[in-house]
Design a protein around this motif. Structure first.
Motif, PDB file in Angstrom:
ATOM      1  N   PHE A 125      26.291 -20.502 -49.122  1.00  0.00           N
ATOM      2  CA  PHE A 125      26.032 -19.575 -48.359  1.00  0.00           C
ATOM      3  C   PHE A 125      27.128 -18.827 -47.537  1.00  0.00           C
ATOM      4  N   THR A 126      26.984 -17.466 -47.719  1.00  0.00           N
ATOM      5  CA  THR A 126      27.878 -16.654 -46.913  1.00  0.00           C
ATOM      6  C   THR A 126      27.391 -16.066 -45.720  1.00  0.00           C
ATOM      7  N   SER A 127      28.199 -15.806 -44.674  1.00  0.00           N
ATOM      8  CA  SER A 127      27.914 -15.380 -43.481  1.00  0.00           C
ATOM      9  C   SER A 127      26.602 -14.334 -43.262  1.00  0.00           C
ATOM     10  N   ASP A 128      26.289 -13.586 -44.342  1.00  0.00           N
ATOM     11  CA  ASP A 128      25.312 -12.842 -44.233  1.00  0.00           C
ATOM     12  C   ASP A 128      23.968 -13.532 -44.774  1.00  0.00           C
ATOM     13  N   GLY A 129      24.083 -14.769 -44.973  1.00  0.00           N
ATOM     14  CA  GLY A 129      22.948 -15.350 -45.280  1.00  0.00           C
ATOM     15  C   GLY A 129      22.402 -15.599 -46.988  1.00  0.00           C
ATOM     16  N   LEU A 130      23.257 -15.055 -47.667  1.00  0.00           N
ATOM     17  CA  LEU A 130      22.938 -15.030 -49.433  1.00  0.00           C
ATOM     18  C   LEU A 130      23.257 -16.414 -49.719  1.00  0.00           C
ATOM     19  N   ALA A 131      22.757 -16.849 -50.614  1.00  0.00           N
ATOM     20  CA  ALA A 131      23.254 -18.008 -51.364  1.00  0.00           C
ATOM     21  C   ALA A 131      23.650 -18.146 -52.655  1.00  0.00           C
ATOM     22  N   PHE A 132      24.632 -18.785 -52.940  1.00  0.00           N
ATOM     23  CA  PHE A 132      25.465 -18.760 -54.451  1.00  0.00           C
ATOM     24  C   PHE A 132      25.187 -20.314 -55.039  1.00  0.00           C
ATOM     25  N   ARG A 149      14.253 -24.781 -49.850  1.00  0.00           N
ATOM     26  CA  ARG A 149      13.404 -24.022 -50.741  1.00  0.00           C
ATOM     27  C   ARG A 149      14.057 -23.612 -52.006  1.00  0.00           C
ATOM     28  N   LEU A 150      15.313 -23.218 -51.902  1.00  0.00           N
ATOM     29  CA  LEU A 150      16.056 -22.921 -53.154  1.00  0.00           C
ATOM     30  C   LEU A 150      16.105 -24.111 -54.171  1.00  0.00           C
ATOM     31  N   PHE A 151      16.382 -25.283 -53.532  1.00  0.00           N
ATOM     32  CA  PHE A 151      16.642 -26.436 -54.485  1.00  0.00           C
ATOM     33  C   PHE A 151      15.316 -26.953 -55.255  1.00  0.00           C
ATOM     34  N   ALA A 152      14.116 -26.631 -54.303  1.00  0.00           N
ATOM     35  CA  ALA A 152      12.961 -26.827 -55.051  1.00  0.00           C
ATOM     36  C   ALA A 152      12.619 -25.736 -56.025  1.00  0.00           C
ATOM     37  N   ILE A 153      13.200 -24.652 -56.254  1.00  0.00           N
ATOM     38  CA  ILE A 153      12.836 -23.620 -56.953  1.00  0.00           C
ATOM     39  C   ILE A 153      13.993 -23.847 -58.248  1.00  0.00           C
ATOM     40  N   TYR A 154      15.243 -24.195 -58.092  1.00  0.00           N
ATOM     41  CA  TYR A 154      16.373 -24.537 -58.946  1.00  0.00           C
ATOM     42  C   TYR A 154      16.708 -25.970 -58.868  1.00  0.00           C
ATOM     43  N   PRO A 155      16.024 -26.872 -59.599  1.00  0.00           N
ATOM     44  CA  PRO A 155      16.216 -28.261 -59.186  1.00  0.00           C
ATOM     45  C   PRO A 155      17.610 -28.719 -59.912  1.00  0.00           C
TER      46      PRO A 155
END
Length: 65
Positions: free
Chosen positions: A34-41, A21-27
């Motif tokens: 991803f950190t253990s709490d699920g946040l993406a950087f 989903r994020l790759f589609a938004i930010y091509p």
């Protein structure tokens, strides 16, 4: 009971689904961290700095395919 809100189930998105989903938004992003709490950087350094604040400091990197 009156006045109490019922807990609702949230769908749990896997890291792979979240990454897709994020790759589609930010091509332009080539990988996500991803950190253990699920946040993406987009930056490993940012993920690392955030992970230091968590009990589980694991970082999982997913590369765009």
């Amino acid at each position: 009971m009156a006045g109490k809100k019922q807990a609702t189930k949230q769908s749990v998105e896997s890291l792979g689904e979240k990454a897709t989903r994020l790759f589609a938004i930010y091509p332009d992003y080539k990988e996500l961290h991803f950190t253990s709490d699920g946040l993406a950087f987009a930056s490993h350094n940012s993920a690392f700095n955030h992970a230091k604040t968590l009990r589980d400091s694991k970082i999982e990197t997913i590369k765009k395919q």
